[in-house]
Design a protein around this motif. Structure first.
Motif, PDB file in Angstrom:
ATOM      1  N   ALA A 109       0.811  -1.228   0.000  1.00 50.80           N
ATOM      2  CA  ALA A 109       0.000   0.000   0.000  1.00 50.80           C
ATOM      3  C   ALA A 109       0.843   1.277   0.000  1.00 50.80           C
ATOM      4  CB  ALA A 109      -1.009   0.008   1.158  1.00 50.80           C
ATOM      5  N   MET A 110       2.097   1.140  -0.430  1.00 51.62           N
ATOM      6  CA  MET A 110       2.965   2.315  -0.479  1.00 51.62           C
ATOM      7  C   MET A 110       3.060   2.816  -1.916  1.00 51.62           C
ATOM      8  SD  MET A 110       5.875   0.820   2.001  1.00 51.62           S
ATOM      9  CE  MET A 110       5.454   0.265   3.653  1.00 51.62           C
ATOM     10  N   GLY A 111       2.334   3.898  -2.189  1.00 48.37           N
ATOM     11  CA  GLY A 111       2.385   4.442  -3.533  1.00 48.37           C
ATOM     12  C   GLY A 111       1.103   5.156  -3.899  1.00 48.37           C
ATOM     13  N   SER A 112       1.139   5.838  -5.022  1.00 40.23           N
ATOM     14  CA  SER A 112       0.004   6.660  -5.462  1.00 40.23           C
ATOM     15  C   SER A 112      -0.337   6.394  -6.921  1.00 40.23           C
ATOM     16  CB  SER A 112       0.340   8.138  -5.306  1.00 40.23           C
ATOM     17  OG  SER A 112       0.716   8.410  -3.979  1.00 40.23           O
ATOM     18  N   SER A 135      -2.860   3.729  -3.374  1.00 38.29           N
ATOM     19  CA  SER A 135      -2.471   2.360  -3.644  1.00 38.29           C
ATOM     20  C   SER A 135      -3.634   1.430  -3.993  1.00 38.29           C
ATOM     21  CB  SER A 135      -1.735   1.792  -2.432  1.00 38.29           C
ATOM     22  OG  SER A 135      -2.582   1.740  -1.311  1.00 38.29           O
ATOM     23  N   ASP A 155      -6.900   2.860   3.037  1.00 38.35           N
ATOM     24  CA  ASP A 155      -6.474   4.256   2.906  1.00 38.35           C
ATOM     25  C   ASP A 155      -5.639   4.623   4.127  1.00 38.35           C
ATOM     26  OD1 ASP A 155      -6.514   7.172   2.967  1.00 38.35           O
ATOM     27  OD2 ASP A 155      -8.174   7.115   1.534  1.00 38.35           O
ATOM     28  N   THR A 156      -4.366   4.906   3.904  1.00 37.83           N
ATOM     29  CA  THR A 156      -3.441   5.283   4.973  1.00 37.83           C
ATOM     30  C   THR A 156      -3.118   6.775   4.858  1.00 37.83           C
ATOM     31  OG1 THR A 156      -2.511   3.064   4.882  1.00 37.83           O
ATOM     32  CG2 THR A 156      -1.169   4.744   5.973  1.00 37.83           C
ATOM     33  N   GLY A 157      -3.082   7.242   3.590  1.00 38.48           N
ATOM     34  CA  GLY A 157      -2.807   8.668   3.352  1.00 38.48           C
ATOM     35  C   GLY A 157      -3.572   9.188   2.142  1.00 38.48           C
ATOM     36  N   GLY A 158      -4.507   8.399   1.641  1.00 40.10           N
ATOM     37  CA  GLY A 158      -5.275   8.832   0.466  1.00 40.10           C
ATOM     38  C   GLY A 158      -5.575   7.706  -0.500  1.00 40.10           C
ATOM     39  N   SER A 159      -5.171   6.511  -0.142  1.00 37.63           N
ATOM     40  CA  SER A 159      -5.176   5.385  -1.081  1.00 37.63           C
ATOM     41  C   SER A 159      -6.539   4.880  -1.531  1.00 37.63           C
ATOM     42  CB  SER A 159      -4.392   4.218  -0.499  1.00 37.63           C
ATOM     43  OG  SER A 159      -3.031   4.408  -0.756  1.00 37.63           O
ATOM     44  N   PHE A 187       0.243  -1.413   7.374  1.00 38.56           N
ATOM     45  CA  PHE A 187       1.270  -0.511   6.835  1.00 38.56           C
ATOM     46  C   PHE A 187       1.596   0.468   7.959  1.00 38.56           C
ATOM     47  CE2 PHE A 187       1.427   3.247   3.522  1.00 38.56           C
ATOM     48  CZ  PHE A 187       2.626   3.692   4.047  1.00 38.56           C
ATOM     49  N   TYR A 290       3.422  13.008   7.887  1.00 33.95           N
ATOM     50  CA  TYR A 290       2.923  11.705   7.434  1.00 33.95           C
ATOM     51  C   TYR A 290       4.068  10.770   7.069  1.00 33.95           C
ATOM     52  CZ  TYR A 290       0.982   8.177   4.293  1.00 33.95           C
ATOM     53  OH  TYR A 290       0.661   6.989   3.674  1.00 33.95           O
ATOM     54  N   TYR A 291       5.036  11.249   6.312  1.00 35.39           N
ATOM     55  CA  TYR A 291       6.090  10.340   5.860  1.00 35.39           C
ATOM     56  C   TYR A 291       7.013   9.905   6.993  1.00 35.39           C
ATOM     57  CZ  TYR A 291       4.386   9.774   1.284  1.00 35.39           C
ATOM     58  OH  TYR A 291       3.581   9.383   0.255  1.00 35.39           O
ATOM     59  N   ARG A 339      11.061   3.270   2.526  1.00 28.84           N
ATOM     60  CA  ARG A 339      10.266   3.582   3.720  1.00 28.84           C
ATOM     61  C   ARG A 339      10.849   2.926   4.967  1.00 28.84           C
ATOM     62  NH1 ARG A 339       4.787   5.410   1.933  1.00 28.84           N
ATOM     63  NH2 ARG A 339       5.155   5.839  -0.256  1.00 28.84           N
ATOM     64  N   ASP A 406      -0.719  13.266  -2.534  1.00 27.51           N
ATOM     65  CA  ASP A 406      -1.617  13.007  -1.410  1.00 27.51           C
ATOM     66  C   ASP A 406      -1.703  14.181  -0.449  1.00 27.51           C
ATOM     67  OD1 ASP A 406      -2.449  10.411  -2.072  1.00 27.51           O
ATOM     68  OD2 ASP A 406      -0.502   9.634  -1.460  1.00 27.51           O
TER      69      ASP A 406
HETATM   70  N1  GLN Z   1       0.444   7.435  -1.340  1.00 26.41           N
HETATM   71  C1  GLN Z   1       0.579   7.377   0.079  1.00 26.41           C
HETATM   72  C2  GLN Z   1       1.770   6.525   0.452  1.00 26.41           C
HETATM   73  O1  GLN Z   1       2.427   6.045  -0.421  1.00 26.41           O
HETATM   74  C3  GLN Z   1      -0.670   6.828   0.699  1.00 26.41           C
HETATM   75  C4  GLN Z   1      -0.768   5.371   0.596  1.00 26.41           C
HETATM   76  C5  GLN Z   1      -1.976   4.822   1.278  1.00 26.41           C
HETATM   77  O2  GLN Z   1      -2.914   5.520   1.623  1.00 26.41           O
HETATM   78  N2  GLN Z   1      -1.931   3.531   1.529  1.00 26.41           N
HETATM   79  O3  GLN Z   1       2.060   6.331   1.590  1.00 26.41           O
END
Ligand code: GLN
Length: 454
Positions: A109-112, A135, A155-159, A187, A290-291, A339, A406
């Motif tokens: 789930a890491m990515g956009s 993601s 959804d962790t940050g917008g996924s 995640f 967030y990061y 990460r 995000d």
């Molecule tokens: N794009 C963000 C990230 O890579 C959010 C991912 C998410 O929500 N799982 O962390």
């Protein structure tokens, strides 16, 4: 209509388009057909039906399914067959929906953009040269392409919201704690939520209804009442107070995106809602916060993938330490490694106070920004993403540009509040999303506004 027909229709559509779209990683045909038959046979024999009776659904591949391959889009779990079902999967079963298969995603789930999947390329059904977002890009693409009417994302940050915006579908991130995370491969545990991706708001409310509620297997699931979400779809927004953060329409937000939000506000105004500009002053720190936090949590959560307990194990190791190192070097992709390194660094004793602790403090300020606005307003409205879907390959070598995607969704996860993305127009034939953010556990008002706008 018989359930068998719905299920056939879904697999037929997948057969027609998924070679191009690439949403599904694993199909569960045999079991789906058997279950459809069972449901069809039950039709004449009972008078109470599950909330999603016979509805085909696709499940993101970081949600564990008993005996059905669950990869997280990673080589690490390429052959992983879980021995239990996630709570949401059990609840889908209780609602009598039919799981069609498992859906592609960015690795862990890491990515956009879904480009971080180690297993497959997923394309945006509106333009196959573009990304579906991520993601949960596979989930949004599958719904947009008509392969399944319902899908689960995380959804962790917008996924959930970002791919929903890119693919022109409806995606909701529930309040943190509304939906059990038991069986969601973690995640960033303090941010992750499972949520529904559907073609319209009504379906979305049905799916959330089916999966919500406290769960003894997840101590962070909240023991709060689950309202009847469907009853909030009244179409009435008269007197509703909308806040529009100036930071969400600032520099970096594409002009057509900005215009589509202003147009949406006009539609809501015409129905008796009012809006005012507000400020979420700490938004500018959200991305950095967030990061740091999500990577710190990820570095701990992903420690379990050591070649002993799950999935991949290297063939070339002489001793235990070598085995750990080689397994992780081979099993994880570049973004996941990035990460883990960032998170391990931020948590190391010399830097903990400067990074992790500081980020936690800023998170509190970001949450307070939202609480302050919600003292006076019912919902916050803005764009879901600064731009429409970008081209495949366009941002792969530029993690910072990718992360900036995000910027409008991440603060919502940090605050723990619910947010939805609903389609609100097009830019050059590509869908745009309107984001509606609500108070903690007030998905009802979020749905009410989304439905009135839709
Ligand atoms: N794009 C963000 C990230 O890579 C959010 C991912 C998410 O929500 N799982 O962390």
């Amino acid at each position: 209509v018989r359930v068998e027909e719905l299920v056939n229709e879904s697999y037929k559509r997948i057969g027609e388009v998924d070679e191009k779209v690439g949403a599904f990683l694993t199909l569960d045909k045999e079991k789906a057909h058997a279950y459809a038959k069972e449901l069809d046979e039950a039709i004449g024999t009972k008078d109470e039906f599950g909330l999603l009776f016979g509805m085909p659904i696709g499940v993101k591949d970081n949600i564990v399914t008993k005996g059905l391959r669950t990869t997280c889009g990673s080589k690490m779990l390429d052959n992983f067959n879980p021995i239990y079902d996630a709570t949401v999967v059990e609840r889908l079963r209780a609602a009598e929906s039919v799981t069609i298969g498992k859906i592609n995603m960015d690795e862990f789930a890491m990515g956009s953009s879904n480009e971080n999947s180690a297993l497959k390329v997923t394309r945006n059904p509106w333009d196959l040269d573009r990304v579906p977002g991520g993601s949960s890009g596979g989930s949004a693409a599958a719904v947009a392409a008509g392969e399944v009417p319902f899908a689960l994302g995380s959804d962790t940050g917008g996924s959930i919201r970002q791919p929903a915006a890119f693919c022109g579908v409806v995606g909701l991130k529930p309040t943190y704690g509304r939906v059990s995370r038991y069986g969601l491969v973690a995640f960033a545990s303090s941010l992750d939520q499972i949520g529904p991706i559907t073609r319209n708001v009504e379906d979305n409310a049905f799916l959330l209804q089916a999966i919500s509620g406290v769960d003894k297997m997840d101590a962070t699931s909240a023991n709060v009442e689950v309202p009847d979400f469907l009853s909030s779809l009244t179409g009435d927004v008269k007197g509703l107070k909308i806040a529009v953060p100036k930071e969400y329409l600032a520099e970096g937000v594409n002009e057509e995106v900005r215009q589509s939000v202003l147009d949406a506000l006009k539609v809501l105004e015409a129905q008796g809602a009012t809006w005012e500009e507000v400020s979420l002053p700490h938004s500018k720190y959200a991305l950095a916060t967030y990061y740091l936090l999500s990577s710190s949590e990820a570095s701990a959560n992903l420690a379990r993938f050591d070649g002993v307990r799950y999935g991949h194990r290297t063939d070339n190791a002489e001793n235990l330490i070598e085995m750990y190192k080689q397994t992780r070097s081979e099993g994880f992709g570049d973004e996941v490694k990035r990460r883990i390194m960032l998170g391990t660094f931020a948590l190391s004793s010399g830097y903990y106070d400067a990074y992790y602790k500081k980020a936690q403090q800023v998170r509190t300020l970001i949450k307070k920004d939202f609480e302050d606005v919600f003292e006076k307003y019912d919902v916050i409205v803005g764009p879901t993403t600064p731009t429409p879907a970008f081209k495949i390959g366009e941002n792969v070598n530029d993690p910072l540009t990718m992360y900036a995607n995000d910027i409008l969704t991440i603060p919502v996860n940090l605050a723990g509040v619910p947010g939805i993305s609903v389609p609100c127009g097009f830019s050059n034939g590509l869908p745009l999303g309107l984001q509606i953010i609500g108070k903690h556990f007030d998905e009802s008002t979020v749905y009410r506004v989304a439905h009135a706008f839709e």
